[in-house]
Design a protein around this motif. Structure first.
Motif, short mmCIF file in Angstrom:
data_model
loop_
_atom_site.label_atom_id
_atom_site.label_comp_id
_atom_site.label_asym_id
_atom_site.label_seq_id
_atom_site.Cartn_x
_atom_site.Cartn_y
_atom_site.Cartn_z
N MET A 39 -0.16 40.27 70.91
CA MET A 39 1.76 40.98 70.53
C MET A 39 1.48 42.28 70.28
O MET A 39 0.70 43.32 69.93
CB MET A 39 2.50 40.65 69.97
CG MET A 39 3.99 41.72 70.03
SD MET A 39 4.36 40.81 72.11
CE MET A 39 6.29 42.28 72.12
N THR A 40 0.55 43.19 72.18
CA THR A 40 0.62 44.66 71.65
C THR A 40 1.53 45.01 70.64
O THR A 40 2.87 45.24 70.62
CB THR A 40 1.48 45.41 73.47
OG1 THR A 40 0.21 44.33 74.16
CG2 THR A 40 0.77 46.47 73.54
N GLN A 41 0.93 45.94 70.08
CA GLN A 41 1.87 46.68 68.76
C GLN A 41 2.02 48.10 69.31
O GLN A 41 1.39 49.08 69.84
CB GLN A 41 0.75 46.94 67.94
CG GLN A 41 1.37 45.87 66.50
CD GLN A 41 0.22 45.59 65.82
OE1 GLN A 41 -1.23 45.65 65.82
NE2 GLN A 41 1.04 45.74 64.39
N VAL A 42 2.94 49.20 69.67
CA VAL A 42 3.79 49.86 69.90
C VAL A 42 4.75 50.66 68.91
O VAL A 42 5.43 49.68 68.24
CB VAL A 42 4.49 50.03 70.72
CG1 VAL A 42 5.32 51.28 71.67
CG2 VAL A 42 3.64 49.13 72.75
N THR A 43 5.17 51.29 68.31
CA THR A 43 5.74 53.15 67.60
C THR A 43 5.89 53.88 68.10
O THR A 43 5.78 54.60 68.62
CB THR A 43 4.96 53.04 66.21
OG1 THR A 43 3.97 51.81 65.71
CG2 THR A 43 5.58 53.58 65.62
N GLU A 44 7.50 53.44 68.40
CA GLU A 44 7.90 55.28 68.56
C GLU A 44 8.06 55.97 67.31
O GLU A 44 8.81 55.82 66.42
CB GLU A 44 9.82 54.23 69.36
CG GLU A 44 10.56 55.75 69.54
CD GLU A 44 11.81 55.32 69.88
OE1 GLU A 44 12.38 56.29 70.74
OE2 GLU A 44 11.93 54.45 69.89
N HIS A 45 8.11 56.81 67.83
CA HIS A 45 8.00 58.16 66.72
C HIS A 45 9.13 59.15 66.89
O HIS A 45 9.16 59.98 66.33
CB HIS A 45 6.60 59.05 66.70
CG HIS A 45 4.72 57.46 66.61
ND1 HIS A 45 5.52 58.19 65.45
CD2 HIS A 45 4.72 57.51 67.69
CE1 HIS A 45 3.79 57.44 65.24
NE2 HIS A 45 3.81 56.64 66.56
N GLY A 46 9.61 58.67 68.08
CA GLY A 46 11.31 59.39 68.02
C GLY A 46 10.54 61.49 68.64
O GLY A 46 9.51 61.37 69.12
N GLY A 47 12.30 61.36 69.82
CA GLY A 47 11.32 62.75 70.44
C GLY A 47 10.32 62.84 71.63
O GLY A 47 9.83 63.77 71.82
#
Length: 346
Positions: A1-9
């Protein structure tokens, strides 16, 4: 599973794997702009890495064909490797600092075997024993040069100019030149209020320059064909201080994880290198070649357990430290030694 992180903005990171490497992955960052998504670094040139990047973008509703531009922090293959493929798929431009563009151009223009010849000469001058040189000579004779990564890296379309904002409509991303890890390494200062209102001046895409737990490799990087004498460790330490003065709210590095308090991490690294240089001066109470110094330096494992290629990198790091000590007047070459030995002054 691809790991994607949202950092905002309008900022995300995607974990793109590095094959057979203890670092595990490169954090490729996606930045939304008014003209389309822009990637900061791209990851290693490998089918699994490419698939991971494409899948990660898809989870964000972005097709690889939608990428507007690629900004490269530095030319190493775990950062720049997939840039050419991204450009082919999307028509995106690629931007890089001219000093690293020159390294890419020089590497692409090498005739087969040229790099192995250079490594052999460098290691011989450093005092490497013949049993260490033998595998390189064998690779040269067998014509295995084309297995080295990064030989066909994409040439960029745009220069990154230090101190200037990049042409990214709707965003304020300023290039900060941070040589040391490579001659053209750049950090990218997103001069916008932190989306979570953390105290400080925006966010920093730090590439390999500033990592939360790792001290990046600093080795020699001058052109083998030129007489230029560089001081990569001095460049790195100066660059660190420059980054420490920015006062950013958060750092988004290319490995490990995002973190705050960049100034504290900068202080840790400056102190680490100060202690290391002092330790090397003590080792050099006895005249040593760069190879001998490397075998006595403190690494993350005993010298005989360090992989062959990593030993070559370690020798380059020892040479960079020696060069810094010579420049500071703390160490000098011992006259009449071949290979050259170095000894502490006073």
């Amino acid at each position: 599973m691809t790991q994607v992180t949202e950092h905002g903005g309008g900022v995300w990171s995607l974990k793109v794997p590095i094959p057979d490497n203890p670092l595990g992955h490169t954090l490729v960052h996606l930045l939304d702009t008014d003209r389309g998504p822009v990637l900061i670094d791209t990851g290693w040139d490998d089918p699994e890495s490419w698939d991971t990047l494409v899948e990660g973008l898809a989870t964000l509703g972005t097709d690889i064909k939608d990428i507007h531009g690629v900004v490269i922090t530095h030319h190493h293959p775990d950062h720049h490797g997939l840039s050419g493929q991204v450009r082919e798929a999307s028509g995106a431009w690629i931007a890089m600092h001219p000093a690293d563009t020159q390294v890419v151009r020089r590497t692409r223009e090498q005739v087969p075997g040229q790099w192995l010849d250079y490594i052999t000469v460098k290691l011989t001058k450093a005092g490497a024993p013949e049993e260490h040189l033998a595998p390189i000579r064998a690779a040269r004779e067998a014509g295995r040069m084309r297995t080295v990564p990064g030989l066909d890296s994409a040439l960029p379309d745009r220069d990154i100019t230090p101190g200037e904002l990049l042409e990214l409509p709707g965003r304020r991303l300023r290039a900060i030149w941070t040589p040391g890890h490579t001659p053209g390494h750049v950090c990218l200062h997103l001069e916008e209020q932190h989306p979570a209102n953390l105290p400080g001046h925006g966010r920093l895409f730090s590439g390999d320059h500033l990592l939360p737990e790792i001290s990046p490799h600093i080795g020699l990087y001058e052109d083998p064909e030129e007489a230029l004498v560089t001081d990569p460790l001095g460049d790195y330490l100066d660059s660190l201080e420059r980054i420490g003065r920015l006062g950013v709210a958060e750092v988004l590095p290319a490995h490990q994880y995002a973190f705050t308090d960049a100034a504290a991490r900068v202080r840790e690294l400056l102190e680490h290198h100060e202690e290391r240089l002092a330790g090397l001066r003590r080792l050099l109470a006895e005249p040593l070649t760069p190879w001998q110094l490397a075998t006595r330096m403190e690494w993350n494992r005993p010298w005989d357990q360090i992989p062959y290629g990593s030993q070559n990198i370690a020798v380059s790091e020892a040479e960079a430290h020696l060069r810094r000590l010579v420049k500071l007047g703390h160490v000098e070459a011992v006259e009449g030694t071949d290979p050259v030995r170095y000894a502490a002054v006073g």
